[in-house]
Design a protein around this motif. Structure first.
Motif, PDB file in Angstrom:
ATOM      1  N   PRO A   1      34.213  42.625  51.678  1.00 39.13           N
ATOM      2  CA  PRO A   1      32.985  42.477  52.471  1.00 39.13           C
ATOM      3  C   PRO A   1      32.095  41.351  51.975  1.00 39.13           C
ATOM      4  O   PRO A   1      31.383  40.730  52.770  1.00 39.13           O
ATOM      5  N   VAL A   2      32.163  41.050  50.697  1.00 41.38           N
ATOM      6  CA  VAL A   2      31.360  39.956  50.148  1.00 41.38           C
ATOM      7  C   VAL A   2      31.914  38.614  50.605  1.00 41.38           C
ATOM      8  O   VAL A   2      31.171  37.753  51.087  1.00 41.38           O
ATOM      9  N   ILE A   3      33.201  38.441  50.474  1.00 41.86           N
ATOM     10  CA  ILE A   3      33.833  37.184  50.887  1.00 41.86           C
ATOM     11  C   ILE A   3      33.609  36.947  52.377  1.00 41.86           C
ATOM     12  O   ILE A   3      33.266  35.828  52.800  1.00 41.86           O
ATOM     13  N   ARG A   4      33.780  37.983  53.163  1.00 45.99           N
ATOM     14  CA  ARG A   4      33.603  37.856  54.618  1.00 45.99           C
ATOM     15  C   ARG A   4      32.169  37.439  54.954  1.00 45.99           C
ATOM     16  O   ARG A   4      31.936  36.514  55.738  1.00 45.99           O
ATOM     17  N   GLU A   5      31.190  38.104  54.341  1.00 46.63           N
ATOM     18  CA  GLU A   5      29.789  37.819  54.639  1.00 46.63           C
ATOM     19  C   GLU A   5      29.384  36.424  54.203  1.00 46.63           C
ATOM     20  O   GLU A   5      28.784  35.662  54.973  1.00 46.63           O
ATOM     21  N   LEU A   6      29.699  36.079  52.966  1.00 40.19           N
ATOM     22  CA  LEU A   6      29.239  34.787  52.444  1.00 40.19           C
ATOM     23  C   LEU A   6      29.971  33.622  53.094  1.00 40.19           C
ATOM     24  O   LEU A   6      29.374  32.561  53.315  1.00 40.19           O
ATOM     25  N   THR A   7      31.236  33.806  53.426  1.00 46.15           N
ATOM     26  CA  THR A   7      31.987  32.741  54.089  1.00 46.15           C
ATOM     27  C   THR A   7      31.454  32.500  55.495  1.00 46.15           C
ATOM     28  O   THR A   7      31.247  31.344  55.910  1.00 46.15           O
ATOM     29  N   GLN A   8      31.210  33.583  56.234  1.00 48.94           N
ATOM     30  CA  GLN A   8      30.700  33.441  57.600  1.00 48.94           C
ATOM     31  C   GLN A   8      29.331  32.772  57.621  1.00 48.94           C
ATOM     32  O   GLN A   8      29.035  31.981  58.521  1.00 48.94           O
ATOM     33  N   ARG A   9      28.519  33.067  56.634  1.00 50.52           N
ATOM     34  CA  ARG A   9      27.158  32.534  56.615  1.00 50.52           C
ATOM     35  C   ARG A   9      27.033  31.260  55.780  1.00 50.52           C
ATOM     36  O   ARG A   9      25.948  30.720  55.641  1.00 50.52           O
ATOM     37  N   ARG A  10      28.141  30.820  55.218  1.00 47.49           N
ATOM     38  CA  ARG A  10      28.175  29.587  54.414  1.00 47.49           C
ATOM     39  C   ARG A  10      27.164  29.659  53.263  1.00 47.49           C
ATOM     40  O   ARG A  10      26.342  28.756  53.064  1.00 47.49           O
ATOM     41  N   ILE A  11      27.257  30.741  52.536  1.00 48.74           N
ATOM     42  CA  ILE A  11      26.390  30.968  51.381  1.00 48.74           C
ATOM     43  C   ILE A  11      27.212  30.820  50.106  1.00 48.74           C
ATOM     44  O   ILE A  11      28.337  31.323  50.021  1.00 48.74           O
ATOM     45  N   GLU A  12      26.650  30.163  49.122  1.00 47.74           N
ATOM     46  CA  GLU A  12      27.314  29.947  47.839  1.00 47.74           C
ATOM     47  C   GLU A  12      26.965  31.079  46.879  1.00 47.74           C
ATOM     48  O   GLU A  12      25.794  31.343  46.613  1.00 47.74           O
ATOM     49  N   LEU A  13      27.985  31.743  46.356  1.00 51.05           N
ATOM     50  CA  LEU A  13      27.757  32.793  45.372  1.00 51.05           C
ATOM     51  C   LEU A  13      27.473  32.163  44.014  1.00 51.05           C
ATOM     52  O   LEU A  13      28.292  31.390  43.501  1.00 51.05           O
ATOM     53  N   VAL A  14      26.321  32.492  43.437  1.00 52.33           N
ATOM     54  CA  VAL A  14      25.952  31.894  42.149  1.00 52.33           C
ATOM     55  C   VAL A  14      25.955  32.898  41.006  1.00 52.33           C
ATOM     56  O   VAL A  14      26.020  32.503  39.840  1.00 52.33           O
ATOM     57  N   ALA A  15      25.892  34.214  41.312  1.00 51.38           N
ATOM     58  CA  ALA A  15      25.872  35.197  40.230  1.00 51.38           C
ATOM     59  C   ALA A  15      26.292  36.569  40.736  1.00 51.38           C
ATOM     60  O   ALA A  15      26.113  36.904  41.913  1.00 51.38           O
ATOM     61  N   ILE A  16      26.825  37.358  39.812  1.00 52.02           N
ATOM     62  CA  ILE A  16      27.185  38.751  40.048  1.00 52.02           C
ATOM     63  C   ILE A  16      26.492  39.586  38.987  1.00 52.02           C
ATOM     64  O   ILE A  16      26.635  39.314  37.781  1.00 52.02           O
ATOM     65  N   LEU A  17      25.738  40.585  39.410  1.00 56.44           N
ATOM     66  CA  LEU A  17      25.042  41.474  38.489  1.00 56.44           C
ATOM     67  C   LEU A  17      25.748  42.833  38.496  1.00 56.44           C
ATOM     68  O   LEU A  17      25.914  43.434  39.550  1.00 56.44           O
ATOM     69  N   ILE A  18      26.135  43.296  37.319  1.00 57.22           N
ATOM     70  CA  ILE A  18      26.849  44.560  37.181  1.00 57.22           C
ATOM     71  C   ILE A  18      25.952  45.554  36.448  1.00 57.22           C
ATOM     72  O   ILE A  18      25.398  45.243  35.395  1.00 57.22           O
ATOM     73  N   THR A  19      25.844  46.774  37.000  1.00 58.32           N
ATOM     74  CA  THR A  19      25.010  47.788  36.358  1.00 58.32           C
ATOM     75  C   THR A  19      25.785  48.654  35.369  1.00 58.32           C
ATOM     76  O   THR A  19      25.207  49.118  34.382  1.00 58.32           O
ATOM     77  N   HIS A  20      27.078  48.912  35.637  1.00 53.90           N
ATOM     78  CA  HIS A  20      27.878  49.705  34.709  1.00 53.90           C
ATOM     79  C   HIS A  20      29.349  49.520  35.041  1.00 53.90           C
ATOM     80  O   HIS A  20      29.698  48.851  36.007  1.00 53.90           O
ATOM     81  N   HIS A  21      30.220  50.141  34.240  1.00 56.59           N
ATOM     82  CA  HIS A  21      31.624  49.752  34.237  1.00 56.59           C
ATOM     83  C   HIS A  21      32.504  50.425  35.284  1.00 56.59           C
ATOM     84  O   HIS A  21      33.678  50.050  35.415  1.00 56.59           O
ATOM     85  N   HIS A  22      32.026  51.380  36.045  1.00 53.79           N
ATOM     86  CA  HIS A  22      32.891  52.104  36.980  1.00 53.79           C
ATOM     87  C   HIS A  22      33.524  51.164  38.008  1.00 53.79           C
ATOM     88  O   HIS A  22      32.885  50.223  38.490  1.00 53.79           O
ATOM     89  N   GLY A  23      34.772  51.463  38.360  1.00 54.10           N
ATOM     90  CA  GLY A  23      35.550  50.568  39.196  1.00 54.10           C
ATOM     91  C   GLY A  23      34.963  50.309  40.569  1.00 54.10           C
ATOM     92  O   GLY A  23      35.167  49.222  41.134  1.00 54.10           O
ATOM     93  N   ASP A  24      34.241  51.272  41.132  1.00 54.71           N
ATOM     94  CA  ASP A  24      33.655  51.042  42.460  1.00 54.71           C
ATOM     95  C   ASP A  24      32.428  50.135  42.384  1.00 54.71           C
ATOM     96  O   ASP A  24      31.798  49.860  43.412  1.00 54.71           O
ATOM     97  N   HIS A  25      32.120  49.656  41.189  1.00 52.82           N
ATOM     98  CA  HIS A  25      31.038  48.683  40.999  1.00 52.82           C
ATOM     99  C   HIS A  25      31.553  47.349  40.455  1.00 52.82           C
ATOM    100  O   HIS A  25      30.828  46.361  40.476  1.00 52.82           O
ATOM    101  N   THR A  26      32.793  47.338  39.966  1.00 51.09           N
ATOM    102  CA  THR A  26      33.323  46.144  39.298  1.00 51.09           C
ATOM    103  C   THR A  26      34.627  45.624  39.886  1.00 51.09           C
ATOM    104  O   THR A  26      35.069  44.529  39.547  1.00 51.09           O
ATOM    105  N   GLY A  27      35.255  46.380  40.793  1.00 47.03           N
ATOM    106  CA  GLY A  27      36.606  46.049  41.237  1.00 47.03           C
ATOM    107  C   GLY A  27      36.765  44.715  41.931  1.00 47.03           C
ATOM    108  O   GLY A  27      37.870  44.168  41.988  1.00 47.03           O
ATOM    109  N   GLY A  28      35.672  44.163  42.465  1.00 48.75           N
ATOM    110  CA  GLY A  28      35.776  42.898  43.194  1.00 48.75           C
ATOM    111  C   GLY A  28      35.496  41.659  42.359  1.00 48.75           C
ATOM    112  O   GLY A  28      35.571  40.539  42.886  1.00 48.75           O
ATOM    113  N   ILE A  29      35.204  41.826  41.089  1.00 49.65           N
ATOM    114  CA  ILE A  29      34.796  40.674  40.271  1.00 49.65           C
ATOM    115  C   ILE A  29      35.853  39.589  40.258  1.00 49.65           C
ATOM    116  O   ILE A  29      35.562  38.407  40.490  1.00 49.65           O
ATOM    117  N   SER A  30      37.091  39.958  39.968  1.00 50.63           N
ATOM    118  CA  SER A  30      38.149  38.962  39.806  1.00 50.63           C
ATOM    119  C   SER A  30      38.344  38.123  41.066  1.00 50.63           C
ATOM    120  O   SER A  30      38.417  36.882  41.003  1.00 50.63           O
TER     121      SER A  30
END
Length: 267
Positions: free
Chosen positions: A46-75
């Motif tokens: 959903p991040v790639i789809r949104e930012l690509t459609q809107r031509r937005i450059e991703l500059v940072a990712i903020l992580i609150t904790h280690h659970h996979g449903d919060h970190t799985g898209g980092i790579s």
């Protein structure tokens, strides 16, 4: 911490069954382009789809904790935007971290006009942190609307202290949690405070939101202080209900919180 809010846009990107990935978009006037910070991307799609459609450059990712449903898209996001910097708490289970952040640290992210303060809020996990910027709190799974996170690693004392830190923020703070759990949380809150008029009104609003397919998040901290039992442990009626359910006297607010959390775990 005062920064320019005028260009900041914040909106959820739904993921999985009930997750919200938060997108904060800004205007980088120096580069004449839109930029974005993403909070807790458990899923990259959903991040790639949104930012690509809107031509937005991703500059940072903020992580609150280690659970996979919060970190799985980092790579996948780092593969798509290799210059994006990943900020996260100190936990080796989080892969792809560029900078480990700690309590009280102020982040100045390249391409964003807003600074972020790091707040340690252990309880759900030992490593859990939140990010605060000018009246906006991104708190992961610590505080939910009308509820709080389960204690997977931390203690009731830790979570109670973390919630008290959040409760001390300005009352008009907008609270952006990572899950749409509000209706289920309201049902528990109503068991604790069935006669709370603010809760009755909030329940009506939240049900209408969900019936219309709209999120109940963000919530306002002043609202949470009025309806969220985990922030209301000092209220006599909450204390009494917790004692009644626990079947014993509870000596302080921390004990009330522990009893409420145990009650909710089995609700």
């Amino acid at each position: 911490m005062q920064t320019n809010q005028s260009t900041l846009s914040i909106y959820p990107l739904p993921a999985f069954d009930d997750n919200y990935i938060w997108c904060l978009s800004d205007v980088n006037s120096a580069a004449d382009q839109f930029t974005a910070v993403i909070v807790d991307p458990g899923d990259a799609e959903p991040v790639i789809r949104e930012l690509t459609q809107r031509r937005i450059e991703l500059v940072a990712i903020l992580i609150t904790h280690h659970h996979g449903d919060h970190t799985g898209g980092i790579s996948a996001l780092k593969s798509r935007w290799p210059k994006a910097k990943v900020y996260a708490p100190d936990n080796q289970r989080i892969n792809g971290v560029d900078e480990v952040v700690t309590d009280g640290q102020i982040l100045q992210i390249d391409g964003m006009s807003h600074k972020f303060e790091v707040i340690a809020v252990p309880g759900h996990t030992r490593d859990h942190i939140a990010y605060y910027t000018n009246g906006h709190l991104f708190c992961g799974d610590t505080l939910f609307s009308c509820g709080c996170g389960r204690l997977f690693e931390g203690s009731p004392a830790q979570m109670h202290r973390s919630l008290q830190r959040i409760a001390a923020l300005p009352a008009d703070t907008q609270v952006y949690c990572a899950h749409e759990y509000t209706l289920a949380n309201i049902r528990f809150a109503q068991a604790v405070e069935p006669s709370n008029p603010a809760l009755v009104q909030f329940a009506q609003w939240a049900n209408t939101q969900r019936q219309q397919g709209l999120p109940t998040i963000p919530s306002r901290l002043s609202t949470e202080l009025a309806v969220n039992p985990f922030l209301r442990c000092a209220q006599p009626n909450v204390h009494q209900q917790a004692e009644r359910h626990a079947g014993k006297a509870l000596i302080d607010d921390e004990a009330v919180f522990a009893a409420l959390r145990h009650w909710k775990d089995n609700f």
